[in-house]
Enzyme design. Structure first.
Site, PDB file in Angstrom:
ATOM      1  N   PHE B 124      -9.463  -0.611 -33.071  1.00  0.00           N
ATOM      2  CA  PHE B 124      -9.588  -1.783 -32.203  1.00  0.00           C
ATOM      3  C   PHE B 124     -10.926  -1.674 -31.489  1.00  0.00           C
ATOM      4  CE2 PHE B 124      -6.235  -4.659 -30.149  1.00  0.00           C
ATOM      5  CZ  PHE B 124      -5.798  -5.126 -31.365  1.00  0.00           C
ATOM      6  N   GLN B 237     -11.366 -11.961 -18.566  1.00  0.00           N
ATOM      7  CA  GLN B 237     -11.804 -11.666 -19.928  1.00  0.00           C
ATOM      8  C   GLN B 237     -11.798 -12.921 -20.804  1.00  0.00           C
ATOM      9  OE1 GLN B 237      -9.482  -9.053 -22.904  1.00  0.00           O
ATOM     10  NE2 GLN B 237     -11.308  -7.903 -22.338  1.00  0.00           N
ATOM     11  N   HIS B 239     -11.925 -13.949 -24.657  1.00  0.00           N
ATOM     12  CA  HIS B 239     -11.755 -13.376 -25.983  1.00  0.00           C
ATOM     13  C   HIS B 239     -12.726 -14.057 -26.928  1.00  0.00           C
ATOM     14  CE1 HIS B 239      -9.983 -11.922 -29.678  1.00  0.00           C
ATOM     15  NE2 HIS B 239      -9.218 -11.116 -28.965  1.00  0.00           N
ATOM     16  N   LEU B 249      -4.963 -17.572 -29.904  1.00  0.00           N
ATOM     17  CA  LEU B 249      -5.691 -16.334 -30.179  1.00  0.00           C
ATOM     18  C   LEU B 249      -5.721 -15.990 -31.657  1.00  0.00           C
ATOM     19  CD1 LEU B 249      -7.012 -13.736 -28.956  1.00  0.00           C
ATOM     20  CD2 LEU B 249      -4.780 -12.692 -29.283  1.00  0.00           C
ATOM     21  N   GLU B 252      -7.976  -9.556 -32.407  1.00  0.00           N
ATOM     22  CA  GLU B 252      -9.004  -8.595 -32.770  1.00  0.00           C
ATOM     23  C   GLU B 252      -8.628  -7.842 -34.048  1.00  0.00           C
ATOM     24  OE1 GLU B 252     -10.337  -6.979 -29.192  1.00  0.00           O
ATOM     25  OE2 GLU B 252     -10.774  -5.037 -30.071  1.00  0.00           O
ATOM     26  N   ARG B 283     -14.924  -6.769 -26.272  1.00  0.00           N
ATOM     27  CA  ARG B 283     -14.769  -8.224 -26.230  1.00  0.00           C
ATOM     28  C   ARG B 283     -15.864  -8.948 -25.490  1.00  0.00           C
ATOM     29  NH1 ARG B 283      -8.290  -8.252 -25.520  1.00  0.00           N
ATOM     30  NH2 ARG B 283      -8.020  -7.619 -27.673  1.00  0.00           N
ATOM     31  N   HIS B 348      -8.843 -15.204 -21.798  1.00  0.00           N
ATOM     32  CA  HIS B 348      -7.795 -14.418 -22.449  1.00  0.00           C
ATOM     33  C   HIS B 348      -6.993 -13.527 -21.520  1.00  0.00           C
ATOM     34  CE1 HIS B 348      -5.691 -12.492 -25.662  1.00  0.00           C
ATOM     35  NE2 HIS B 348      -6.255 -11.325 -25.479  1.00  0.00           N
ATOM     36  N   GLU B 372       0.119  -7.482 -15.760  1.00  0.00           N
ATOM     37  CA  GLU B 372      -1.118  -8.268 -15.679  1.00  0.00           C
ATOM     38  C   GLU B 372      -1.338  -8.886 -14.303  1.00  0.00           C
ATOM     39  OE1 GLU B 372      -1.805 -10.802 -19.051  1.00  0.00           O
ATOM     40  OE2 GLU B 372      -3.561 -11.745 -18.108  1.00  0.00           O
ATOM     41  N   ARG B 383     -11.196  -5.296 -20.073  1.00  0.00           N
ATOM     42  CA  ARG B 383     -10.060  -4.607 -20.672  1.00  0.00           C
ATOM     43  C   ARG B 383     -10.303  -4.364 -22.157  1.00  0.00           C
ATOM     44  NH1 ARG B 383      -5.103  -6.491 -23.589  1.00  0.00           N
ATOM     45  NH2 ARG B 383      -6.203  -8.455 -23.826  1.00  0.00           N
TER      46      ARG B 383
HETATM   47  C1  LIG Z   1      -2.395 -14.350 -27.165  1.00  0.00           C
HETATM   48  C2  LIG Z   1      -2.425 -13.015 -26.524  1.00  0.00           C
HETATM   49  C3  LIG Z   1      -2.368 -11.863 -27.271  1.00  0.00           C
HETATM   50  C4  LIG Z   1      -2.370 -10.616 -26.659  1.00  0.00           C
HETATM   51  N1  LIG Z   1      -2.342  -9.503 -27.437  1.00  0.00           N
HETATM   52  C5  LIG Z   1      -2.357  -8.304 -26.844  1.00  0.00           C
HETATM   53  C6  LIG Z   1      -2.348  -7.124 -27.623  1.00  0.00           C
HETATM   54  O1  LIG Z   1      -2.321  -7.170 -28.845  1.00  0.00           O
HETATM   55  N2  LIG Z   1      -2.373  -5.935 -27.002  1.00  0.00           N
HETATM   56  C7  LIG Z   1      -2.392  -5.841 -25.643  1.00  0.00           C
HETATM   57  O2  LIG Z   1      -2.398  -4.723 -25.142  1.00  0.00           O
HETATM   58  N3  LIG Z   1      -2.376  -6.949 -24.877  1.00  0.00           N
HETATM   59  C8  LIG Z   1      -2.369  -8.174 -25.441  1.00  0.00           C
HETATM   60  N4  LIG Z   1      -2.389  -9.293 -24.657  1.00  0.00           N
HETATM   61  C9  LIG Z   1      -2.197  -9.179 -23.227  1.00  0.00           C
HETATM   62  C10 LIG Z   1      -0.728  -8.937 -22.902  1.00  0.00           C
HETATM   63  O3  LIG Z   1       0.075  -9.675 -23.784  1.00  0.00           O
HETATM   64  C11 LIG Z   1      -0.344  -9.340 -21.498  1.00  0.00           C
HETATM   65  O4  LIG Z   1      -1.268  -8.850 -20.601  1.00  0.00           O
HETATM   66  C12 LIG Z   1       1.013  -8.798 -21.131  1.00  0.00           C
HETATM   67  O5  LIG Z   1       1.976  -9.157 -22.076  1.00  0.00           O
HETATM   68  C13 LIG Z   1       1.454  -9.251 -19.760  1.00  0.00           C
HETATM   69  O6  LIG Z   1       2.783  -8.847 -19.545  1.00  0.00           O
HETATM   70  P1  LIG Z   1       3.475  -8.995 -18.135  1.00  0.00           P
HETATM   71  O7  LIG Z   1       4.811  -8.395 -18.251  1.00  0.00           O
HETATM   72  O8  LIG Z   1       2.579  -8.461 -17.081  1.00  0.00           O
HETATM   73  O9  LIG Z   1       3.581 -10.556 -17.886  1.00  0.00           O
HETATM   74  P2  LIG Z   1       4.195 -11.763 -18.781  1.00  0.00           P
HETATM   75  O10 LIG Z   1       4.659 -11.347 -20.097  1.00  0.00           O
HETATM   76  O11 LIG Z   1       3.192 -12.846 -18.696  1.00  0.00           O
HETATM   77  O12 LIG Z   1       5.482 -12.166 -17.970  1.00  0.00           O
HETATM   78  C14 LIG Z   1       5.412 -12.840 -16.739  1.00  0.00           C
HETATM   79  C15 LIG Z   1       6.809 -13.149 -16.301  1.00  0.00           C
HETATM   80  O13 LIG Z   1       6.786 -13.637 -14.967  1.00  0.00           O
HETATM   81  C16 LIG Z   1       7.601 -14.760 -14.863  1.00  0.00           C
HETATM   82  N5  LIG Z   1       7.081 -15.602 -13.771  1.00  0.00           N
HETATM   83  C17 LIG Z   1       5.814 -15.999 -13.554  1.00  0.00           C
HETATM   84  N6  LIG Z   1       5.757 -16.794 -12.476  1.00  0.00           N
HETATM   85  C18 LIG Z   1       7.012 -16.887 -11.993  1.00  0.00           C
HETATM   86  C19 LIG Z   1       7.603 -17.574 -10.898  1.00  0.00           C
HETATM   87  N7  LIG Z   1       6.902 -18.361 -10.064  1.00  0.00           N
HETATM   88  N8  LIG Z   1       8.943 -17.441 -10.718  1.00  0.00           N
HETATM   89  C20 LIG Z   1       9.688 -16.688 -11.565  1.00  0.00           C
HETATM   90  N9  LIG Z   1       9.166 -16.042 -12.608  1.00  0.00           N
HETATM   91  C21 LIG Z   1       7.852 -16.136 -12.814  1.00  0.00           C
HETATM   92  C22 LIG Z   1       7.537 -15.420 -16.208  1.00  0.00           C
HETATM   93  O14 LIG Z   1       8.689 -16.206 -16.424  1.00  0.00           O
HETATM   94  C23 LIG Z   1       7.508 -14.208 -17.136  1.00  0.00           C
HETATM   95  O15 LIG Z   1       8.817 -13.784 -17.414  1.00  0.00           O
HETATM   96  C24 LIG Z   1      -2.422 -10.539 -25.264  1.00  0.00           C
HETATM   97  C25 LIG Z   1      -2.507 -11.689 -24.513  1.00  0.00           C
HETATM   98  C26 LIG Z   1      -2.581 -12.924 -25.134  1.00  0.00           C
HETATM   99  C27 LIG Z   1      -2.844 -14.131 -24.310  1.00  0.00           C
END
Ligand SMILES: Cc1cc2nc3c(=O)[nH]c(=O)nc-3n(C[C@H](O)[C@H](O)[C@H](O)COP(=O)(O)OP(=O)(O)OC[C@H]3O[C@@H](n4cnc5c(N)ncnc54)[C@H](O)[C@@H]3O)c2cc1C
Ligand code: SF4
Ligand code: FES
Lengths: 260, 570
Positions: B124, B237, B239, B249, B252, B283, B348, B372, B383
């Protein structure tokens, strides 16, 4: 072109269809069209999240086929491209005037109660998913490193782990239409995924979990599930194999009970 | 409306990877825990992650047969961060990485495998070894489903489609939150001893974003409003490769597997920008290169370049990159086996977020954050791909551990305080629904997104940003007049969008002020008027708080120690 959209409100009897005039740009999806419609009428309700056909939120009945709104292009529908032939069930009957050359007909996913407009209550669908106990249960505690697994074994599993639990198959199944107790294609496919995981302790004994008339034995092999699945999951194959294995291992409760 | 109040040891806001992993850990400790999510957990943005999760498992050897180590992972991460990451947090994450991937394997995740049966790893960007573990190109999906299944197995209560509207702050601590049950319109109160924000990023304040439509940064805004400082918010970031049109997306992984970037003249232009790493440079480097090519007129009409996979052959494309092929076919009508994919850079990932210490505690007592939405600072100014999924699962677990450790010292929360917060939220919603004659929220959201991409995008410049800031502030004034025709409190998506917009506008201003104040270029933050990194003034985290209604910016030192700060070349 027009979106012809099913409308209903919580606590209010009756439903209707509203038409929204849309100017589709090339590549525009049904979901994008619905957002345009929502700007004209902010009471319009539909679920969305990823807009990229990965999260399973936006399954609905589009031109009488259960599909993901975010993966379905308006233009392709109007041109009648990629038609999907389905084994009939009541929700597929056309009950309103509909000009398929100009209008895209958008209705809630069948076989689940409507909350508002295109939003359905998915509780039953997830209840059946929970019922099959979709929890990995390996033999003994985890080793220090990974349990080894051949790429070939992974390849067998992937068609089933690909399921995004969108419910399109549930809304496409003629058995679900008739029998609210039938677990449905997705839950059965998920159960099969655990049964064929070589790391699992239970293996095929897990098949017993759905060895009932509303489980493996409820299926009538219409294969609508496979035809509508946006992820290419083949629940019909899982069901067929599960039945065969149950028959091979002797007595089967479900089979003897007969279908509903 | 008639909501309820419930009391919990811990409430976790967010049902993505971070939230679910944390919930498991709190539940395993025998404590009461609830997960609240504005969508069904499986619809969380985490499900979309394609490429994979980094861990120095050492299953695949590097150049010359070298074996990967967590130290090497940490070095790549710190260098990739342009030295803004806190090195203690990076070391912790990288040390925990192999155990984290294995833990998921033990819970049932079907990782892709090598011929010898071990978990497969691929190269990667910005990484010195093939370190990224993956489940085809559906890694997030596979891991999220695994964790959700575990949560089901433990029967952890999940409040689905509950939109958290405020954090309850009293006596200098967080006592829980209030939430709108979207399907009924009821406002509920959650009294919790500890509250964990796991609400994901705020990518949707930008147009051209790869993020799910729900990534509006609500949790970050909730924390800011409750008085918890935010950190490094200007580091966003972009992408390099998002599908032209929808900005979905194109992982990568496509470049990791050997895809190349070409401009309209057919030139493999990365040779001019990163002669050694080429398409696999980090990136920020690749995104800037593409943007520069487009700016110089070397892009295709509409502003994109080509990502060419054809030389990989149909077999490799279908086996290793089936999801990407499907996306290209479904959303651009292009089969990468036959044609190159049109791509352009897009927003991204949110590197910045709620400032937390290494235990995940925010600046407000009893409020924690991870994933995140948080900035524990493992990504610094940029990142590396594959490090974010890792962060969610590592810190989901570790921050839950620190909550479990802290809970004996934390008091019960006062129900009456939570109840009055519920009343306030109800009043606020009534006020919003009672407005008439104003603009709709939808147009404002679009204007905000476009303003952010135009004025705070890949290349930034002082004058341009000042203008952007003025636009944001005007939008904020206009937002106070927003009204909707939908007067229902139940299933009112215009209301939800408006509640999101309020937070988005606040975050936009913080991003703007942080970007203006940082007069240097570092990682993802590229200023045409300050093209160099300035360690003397800015080897520091930007801290943002609200003081007397205004955003205030300050700085805090970076934790160094393991690696020397160097020039960053690829
Ligand atoms: C298209 C894409 C591909 C990616 N691919 C990769 C990868 O291959 N490898 C990698 O390491 N990272 C990758 N990332 C980054 C990674 O996916 C995210 O950073 C990560 O999944 C975030 O997880 P999280 O649990 O912090 O938040 P999220 O999965 O975004 O979950 C947020 C949660 O909070 C809840 N929430 C938000 N606001 C509220 C509210 N007001 N009230 C109640 N609930 C709320 C939502 O319902 C959700 O359940 C990618 C990102 C994107 C955009
Ligand atoms: S099997 Fe296919 S159609 Fe059915 S829920 Fe899974 S992804 Fe959806
Ligand atoms: S919005 Fe996620 S599948 Fe359609």
């Amino acid at each position: 072109m027009e979106l012809k959209v099913f409308r209903s409100r919580p606590g209010m009897p009756g439903s209707r269809y509203d038409s929204f005039e849309i100017d589709p740009v090339p590549g525009m999806t049904v979901l994008a069209g619905l957002f345009k419609a929502q700007e004209k009428d902010d009471t319009l309700a539909f679920r969305y999240s990823c807009r990229g056909a990965v999260c399973g939120t936006c399954a609905m009945l589009i031109n009488k086929v259960p599909r993901l709104a975010c993966r379905t292009q308006l233009q392709a529908l109007l041109e009648g491209k990629a038609p999907v032939q389905l084994s009939p069930y009541p929700a597929l009957e056309v009950t309103v005037p509909w000009d398929a050359g100009k209008e895209v007909l958008i209705e809630p996913l069948p076989h689940l109660p409507v909350i508002r407009d295109l939003i359905v209550d998915m509780s039953l669908f997830f209840e059946y998913y929970r019922l099959i106990e979709p929890v990995f249960s390996p033999a003994g505690p985890g080793p220090e490193r990974e349990r080894l697994m051949s790429p070939a074994a992974v390849k067998e599993l992937v068609p089933y782990t690909n399921c995004i639990l969108c419910g399109a198959c549930f809304g496409a199944c003629p058995v679900n239409a008739r029998n609210p107790h039938y677990l449905g294609p997705a839950a059965l496919a998920a159960l099969y995924r655990f049964c064929i995981d070589p790391r699992e302790a239970g293996g095929t004994s897990r098949l017993r979990r759905a060895d009932t008339p509303d489980g493996w034995w409820g299926c009538e092999f219409h294969t609508n599930c496979r035809r509508v699945c946006p992820k290419g999951v083949p629940p019909n194959i899982a069901i067929g194999r599960a039945r065969k294995e149950l028959k091979a291992t002797g007595r089967s409760a479900g089979e003897m009970g007969g279908g509903r | 409306m008639g909501g309820t109040i419930t009391a919990w040891d811990a409430v976790i806001i967010g049902g993505g990877l971070t939230g679910l992993r944390a919930a498991l850990q709190v539940s395993r400790a025998g404590l009461s825990v609830a997960v609240i999510s504005k969508v069904h957990p499986l619809r969380s943005h985490s499900v979309a992650a394609q490429g994979g999760m980094n861990a120095a498992l050492g299953n695949v050897r590097g150049e010359g047969g070298a074996v990967d180590s967590w130290e090497s992972h940490a070095y790549d991460t710190v260098k990739g961060s342009d030295y803004l990451a806190d090195q203690d947090a990076v070391a912790l994450m990288c040390r925990e990485a192999p155990a984290t991937v294995l833990e998921l394997e033990h819970m049932g995740t079907v990782w892709s495998r090598l011929e010898d049966g071990k978990i497969a790893q691929r190269p990667f960007g910005g990484a010195g070894f093939p370190r990224t573990c993956y489940a085809e190109d559906r890694t997030g999906h596979n891991v999220l489903h695994t964790l959700y299944q575990q949560v089901l197995g433990r029967k952890i209560p999940v409040f689905e489609e509950f939109f958290v509207t405020s954090l309850v702050r009293s006596g200098g601590r967080c006592m829980g939150c209030t939430a709108l049950e979207i399907m009924t319109g009821a406002v509920h109160g959650f009294a919790s001893r500890a509250t964990l924000l796991a609400t994901g990023g705020f990518g949707r304040i930008f147009s051209r974003s790869t993020n799910a439509l729900i990534n509006t940064g609500d949790g970050v805004a909730l924390a800011l409003r409750a008085g918890a400082p935010l950190k490094d918010m200007e580091f966003v970031q972009f992408h390099p490769t998002t599908l032209y049109g929808t900005n979905i997306l194109i992982s990568e992984a496509a470049r990791g597997e050997g895809g190349i970037l070409v401009n309209r003249t057919g030139e493999r232009f990365m040779e001019r920008y990163a002669s050694h790493a080429l398409e696999l440079a980090p990136r920020d480097v690749v995104a800037r290169a593409i943007e520069e090519e487009i700016a110089r007129g070397n892009g295709f009409d509409g502003g994109y370049v080509h990502l060419d996979l054809r030389h990989l052959g149909p077999g490799r494309i279908m086996e290793r990159l089936p999801g990407i092929r499907q996306i290209a076919m479904d959303f651009a009508g292009v089969d990468p086996v036959e044609e190159p994919i049109p791509v352009q850079p897009g927003q991204h990932y949110s590197m910045g977020g709620i400032d937390v210490n290494i235990g995940g505690m925010s600046g407000l007592s009893d409020l924690y954050a991870a994933g995140e939405c948080a900035c524990i600072s493992v990504h610094g100014a940029n990142r590396l791909g594959g490090n974010s999924l890792l962060e969610t699962v590592v810190f989901g677990r570790l921050v839950a551990d620190s909550i479990v450790g802290d809970l004996p010292k934390i008091h019960e929360s006062a129900m009456d305080t939570v109840e009055s917060a519920m009343k306030e939220t109800e009043t606020e919603i009534r006020e919003i629904l009672g407005r008439s004659g104003g603009e709709s929220p939808f147009a404002l959201i679009r204007e905000l997104e476009e303003t952010m991409f135009l004025h705070f995008g890949i290349f930034r410049e002082g004058q341009m940003m000042q203008e952007g800031l003025r636009k944001i502030r005007r939008l904020r004034e206009r937002s106070l007049q927003v009204s909707m025709t939908n007067r229902d409190s139940a299933v009112n998506q215009a209301l939800v969008r408006y509640l999101e917009l309020e937070g988005m506008l606040q975050l936009a201003e913080v991003v703007a002020l942080g970007a203006l104040a940082r007069e240097e270029s570092r990682g993802s933050h590229t200023r045409r008027d300050h093209p160099h990194r300035d360690d003397r003034r800015f080897l520091a985290h930007t801290m943002a708080t609200i003081e007397e209604g205004e955003v205030a910016i300050a700085y805090k030192p970076v934790t160094l120690g393991m690696f020397k700060v160097e020039e960053r070349g690829y």
